[in-house]
Motif scaffolding. Structure first.
Motif, PDB file in Angstrom:
ATOM      1  N   PRO A 104     -19.021   1.857  -0.504  1.00  0.00           N
ATOM      2  CA  PRO A 104     -18.197   3.136   0.171  1.00  0.00           C
ATOM      3  C   PRO A 104     -16.825   2.987   0.448  1.00  0.00           C
ATOM      4  N   TYR A 105     -16.505   2.228   0.946  1.00  0.00           N
ATOM      5  CA  TYR A 105     -15.275   1.858   1.659  1.00  0.00           C
ATOM      6  C   TYR A 105     -13.935   1.929   0.273  1.00  0.00           C
ATOM      7  N   LEU A 106     -14.619   1.342  -0.767  1.00  0.00           N
ATOM      8  CA  LEU A 106     -13.801   1.133  -2.136  1.00  0.00           C
ATOM      9  C   LEU A 106     -13.443   2.487  -2.673  1.00  0.00           C
ATOM     10  N   THR A 107     -14.608   3.334  -2.415  1.00  0.00           N
ATOM     11  CA  THR A 107     -14.728   4.662  -3.116  1.00  0.00           C
ATOM     12  C   THR A 107     -13.767   5.615  -2.215  1.00  0.00           C
ATOM     13  N   LYS A 108     -13.837   5.108  -0.781  1.00  0.00           N
ATOM     14  CA  LYS A 108     -13.005   6.084   0.135  1.00  0.00           C
ATOM     15  C   LYS A 108     -11.367   5.834  -0.235  1.00  0.00           C
ATOM     16  N   ILE A 109     -11.111   4.478  -0.281  1.00  0.00           N
ATOM     17  CA  ILE A 109      -9.764   4.207  -0.781  1.00  0.00           C
ATOM     18  C   ILE A 109      -9.228   4.936  -1.871  1.00  0.00           C
ATOM     19  N   ALA A 110      -9.977   4.920  -2.958  1.00  0.00           N
ATOM     20  CA  ALA A 110      -9.542   5.715  -4.307  1.00  0.00           C
ATOM     21  C   ALA A 110      -9.523   7.281  -3.968  1.00  0.00           C
ATOM     22  N   ARG A 111     -10.401   7.594  -3.252  1.00  0.00           N
ATOM     23  CA  ARG A 111     -10.282   9.406  -3.112  1.00  0.00           C
ATOM     24  C   ARG A 111      -9.206   9.398  -2.150  1.00  0.00           C
ATOM     25  N   GLU A 112      -8.919   8.827  -1.087  1.00  0.00           N
ATOM     26  CA  GLU A 112      -7.999   9.001  -0.215  1.00  0.00           C
ATOM     27  C   GLU A 112      -6.653   8.909  -0.403  1.00  0.00           C
ATOM     28  N   THR A 121     -10.137  -0.044   6.112  1.00  0.00           N
ATOM     29  CA  THR A 121     -10.250   0.828   4.824  1.00  0.00           C
ATOM     30  C   THR A 121      -8.832   1.861   5.284  1.00  0.00           C
ATOM     31  N   THR A 122      -8.827   2.496   6.597  1.00  0.00           N
ATOM     32  CA  THR A 122      -7.863   3.317   6.871  1.00  0.00           C
ATOM     33  C   THR A 122      -6.321   2.979   6.510  1.00  0.00           C
ATOM     34  N   VAL A 123      -6.614   1.202   6.992  1.00  0.00           N
ATOM     35  CA  VAL A 123      -5.106   0.871   6.954  1.00  0.00           C
ATOM     36  C   VAL A 123      -4.912   0.625   5.586  1.00  0.00           C
ATOM     37  N   CYS A 124      -5.636   0.047   4.788  1.00  0.00           N
ATOM     38  CA  CYS A 124      -5.664   0.072   3.113  1.00  0.00           C
ATOM     39  C   CYS A 124      -5.202   1.344   2.663  1.00  0.00           C
ATOM     40  N   VAL A 125      -5.620   2.425   2.900  1.00  0.00           N
ATOM     41  CA  VAL A 125      -5.208   3.802   2.382  1.00  0.00           C
ATOM     42  C   VAL A 125      -3.629   4.054   2.702  1.00  0.00           C
ATOM     43  N   ASP A 126      -3.383   3.684   3.905  1.00  0.00           N
ATOM     44  CA  ASP A 126      -2.073   3.890   4.220  1.00  0.00           C
ATOM     45  C   ASP A 126      -1.008   2.973   3.714  1.00  0.00           C
ATOM     46  N   PHE A 127      -1.317   1.931   3.363  1.00  0.00           N
ATOM     47  CA  PHE A 127      -0.767   0.697   2.965  1.00  0.00           C
ATOM     48  C   PHE A 127      -0.548   1.330   1.494  1.00  0.00           C
ATOM     49  N   LEU A 128      -1.476   1.680   0.677  1.00  0.00           N
ATOM     50  CA  LEU A 128      -1.275   1.748  -0.740  1.00  0.00           C
ATOM     51  C   LEU A 128      -0.467   2.999  -0.901  1.00  0.00           C
ATOM     52  N   ILE A 129      -0.466   4.020  -0.304  1.00  0.00           N
ATOM     53  CA  ILE A 129       0.334   5.188  -0.276  1.00  0.00           C
ATOM     54  C   ILE A 129       1.583   4.883  -0.032  1.00  0.00           C
ATOM     55  N   GLY A 130       1.974   4.074   1.003  1.00  0.00           N
ATOM     56  CA  GLY A 130       3.371   3.573   1.415  1.00  0.00           C
ATOM     57  C   GLY A 130       3.924   2.793   0.287  1.00  0.00           C
ATOM     58  N   GLN A 131       3.218   2.107  -0.367  1.00  0.00           N
ATOM     59  CA  GLN A 131       3.603   1.285  -1.405  1.00  0.00           C
ATOM     60  C   GLN A 131       3.950   2.309  -2.523  1.00  0.00           C
ATOM     61  N   VAL A 132       3.160   3.191  -3.032  1.00  0.00           N
ATOM     62  CA  VAL A 132       3.693   4.173  -4.039  1.00  0.00           C
ATOM     63  C   VAL A 132       4.867   4.737  -3.481  1.00  0.00           C
ATOM     64  N   ARG A 133       5.134   5.120  -2.379  1.00  0.00           N
ATOM     65  CA  ARG A 133       6.313   5.995  -1.759  1.00  0.00           C
ATOM     66  C   ARG A 133       7.363   5.180  -2.137  1.00  0.00           C
ATOM     67  N   ALA A 134       7.258   3.709  -1.852  1.00  0.00           N
ATOM     68  CA  ALA A 134       8.490   2.764  -1.863  1.00  0.00           C
ATOM     69  C   ALA A 134       8.628   2.487  -3.470  1.00  0.00           C
TER      70      ALA A 134
END
Length: 375
Positions: free
Chosen positions: A237-245, A198-211
Motif C-alpha cells: 500500500p505504501y509503495l503504491t501511494k508513493i507512485a501515485r502521489e 511514505t510522506t517523506v519519500c514522496v516529498d523527497f522524490l518530487i524534490g529530486q525530480v525538481r532538482a
C-alpha cells in the motif's frame, strides 16, 4: 502543493536509451546500468573515502557529484545512466535519527526505535527541502557535469525497508526480528510509522525530480523478509501511494513526468499485482526469476529491469559472457529485433570485491548480446 517553475538550463541529453526502454519502447539494444555502480569496488572511490567519512560524502554536493561521475568516466560509452551517490538512510536522518557508517561494518543506528512510544522522538512533519537539500544540490550539480552524456537517476528506500533499519538498528544477516515483531505486535503503530516515512519519500522524490533527476527508483531491499500476506499489508500500500502521489505531485508542480522504477527484492510472487496496479513504470527483478517467467507475469504494461546474479562478476570473463548472452536471449524472447521495455542490470547491487575490469566486460557483453542483430 506549491507549483514550482524550474529552469536549470541543463545541457541537452545525448543518450535517451534508458528513458525509451522505461516507457516500454523497443530499443536498438538494452540500456544498462548497475545498482551501486558508484562505490567501493572502484579504486577512485576508495581514494576519496580515505579522506572523508561516508555521510560527509553524501552531504557534500561536490563530493557526491565526483563519486557519481567516477563510473561514467571509467566506463564512458558503456553505461546508459548515472545514479546519484547518496544512501537510502538519509531519510531516517532527516526524521531525526542518528545513523553511523563504521568502516567495514555497514549502517548502524545507536538508538533504534524500541517501541511505539519512540515515534514521538521522530521529526514529523519533515521539512524535506531543508533536511535533504544537499541531495538536491548534488543532483543539479551532477546533471550539469554530466553534460548530457547519460540520464541521472534519483532514489529513495521503501517505507518497509527504511522501517526495518530504523527498528533493527542496522542490517541483519540473521533476520529482521525486531522489525517484524513490530508489525505483529504493534500493527497500528507500524502503519503510522510507514505512513510517515511514505510522506517523506514522496516529498523527497518530487524534490529530486525538481532538482534534475530524470528517473527515480524506490529500493524495497528487504521485501524478501515479508511473507506475501505481510508484503500486501505492510509494503505494497505504501509503495503504491508513493507512485501515485509522486506522479500527482509532479503534475501539480507542472514538472515533466519521469519514469518511476520499483525494485522489490524477493517479491517476485507479486509481479503480476505490481504490474497491474502499483503505478510503477519499471519493475526491477532479482536473479531468482527467469526473464520469460517475469514477462509472463508482468505482461506488457510495464518495463522490466535486471536481472543477472551479481556474483557472476566473480566468475571470470567466460562465465560473464555466457550468462549475459543467456540473460539477453531470455529478455528478447526469440525476437530478431532489439529488446522491448527492458533495462539490463544486476539482480542486486554490485559488491565491493568485484574487479572493475570484470564490470567493464559485463557492460560490453550487454552491448553486444542485447542487440537484435545477434542470434
Amino acid at each position: 502543493m506549491r507549483k514550482t517553475t524550474v529552469n536549470h538550463d541543463f545541457p541537452p541529453l545525448k543518450n535517451d536509451l534508458i528513458l525509451r526502454a522505461a516507457r516500454g519502447e523497443r530499443t536498438e539494444r538494452a540500456p544498462v546500468w548497475v545498482m551501486r555502480q558508484a562505490g567501493r569496488y572502484l579504486p577512485e572511490f576508495r581514494k576519496v573515502r580515505e579522506q572523508h567519512p561516508f555521510f560527509e560524502i553524501c552531504q557534500t554536493p561536490a563530493l557526491a557529484t565526483e563519486i557519481t561521475l567516477q563510473p561514467i568516466r571509467r566506463y564512458s560509452g558503456l553505461l546508459d545512466a548515472a545514479i546519484i551517490f547518496s544512501d537510502i538512510l538519509v531519510i531516517p536522518q532527516a526524521m531525526g535519527m542518528t545513523v553511523e557508517m563504521p568502516e567495514g561494518k555497514g549502517p548502524t543506528f545507536p538508538q533504534p526505535l524500541a517501541g511505539p512510544d519512540d515515534l514521538a522522538k521522530l521529526k514529523y512533519p519533515v521539512d524535506v527541502d531543508h533536511e535533504l537539500g544537499y541531495v538536491y544540490e548534488a543532483i543539479t550539480m551532477t546533471r550539469k557535469e554530466l553534460k548530457g552524456e547519460v540520464p541521472l537517476i534519483g532514489f529513495c528506500g521503501s517505507p518497509w525497508t527504511l522501517m526495518a533499519y530504523m527498528i533493527q538498528g542496522g542490517g541483519s544477516r540473521g533476520g529482521f526480528h525486531s522489525a517484524k515483531r513490530w508489525i505483529f505486535q504493534y500493527p497500528l503503530a507500524s502503519k503510522e510509522l510507514l505512513s510517515r516515512i511514505t510522506t517523506v519519500c514522496v516529498d523527497f522524490l518530487i524534490g529530486q525530480v525538481r532538482a534534475g533527476a530524470q528517473l527515480v527508483q524506490v529500493f524495497d531491499s528487504w521485501a524478501s523478509e515479508l511473507s506475501p500476506h505481510d508484503f500486501e499489508e505492510f509494503s505494497l500500500p505504501y509503495l503504491t501511494k508513493i507512485a501515485r502521489e509522486v506522479k500527482m505531485g509532479l503534475l501539480a508542480e507542472s514538472l515533466q513526468p519521469v519514469p518511476i522504477i520499483l525494485f522489490a527484492k524477493g517479491a517476485n510472487y507479486a509481479l503480476a499485482d505490481l504490474a497491474r496496479s502499483s503505478g510503477y513504470d519499471v519493475l526491477g527483478l532479482d536473479w531468482c526469476i527467469e526473464p520469460q517467467v517475469a514477462r509472463g507475469l508482468a505482461g506488457d504494461s510495464v518495463a522490466l529491469q535486471g536481472n543477472i546474479d551479481p556474483d557472476i562478476l566473480y566468475g571470470g570473463k567466460d562465465a560473464i559472457e555466457r550468462e549475459v548472452e543467456r540473460m539477453c536471449k531470455g529478455f528478447r524472447s526469440g525476437s530478431r529485433q532489439g529488446p522491448k521495455g527492458w533495462i539490463a542490470n544486476l539482480g542486486h547491487g554490485i559488491t565491493p570485491g568485484v574487479d572493475p575490469e570484470d564490470m567493464r566486460h559485463f557492460l560490453s557483453c550487454v552491448h553486444r548480446y542485447s542487440s537484435g542483430e545477434l542470434q
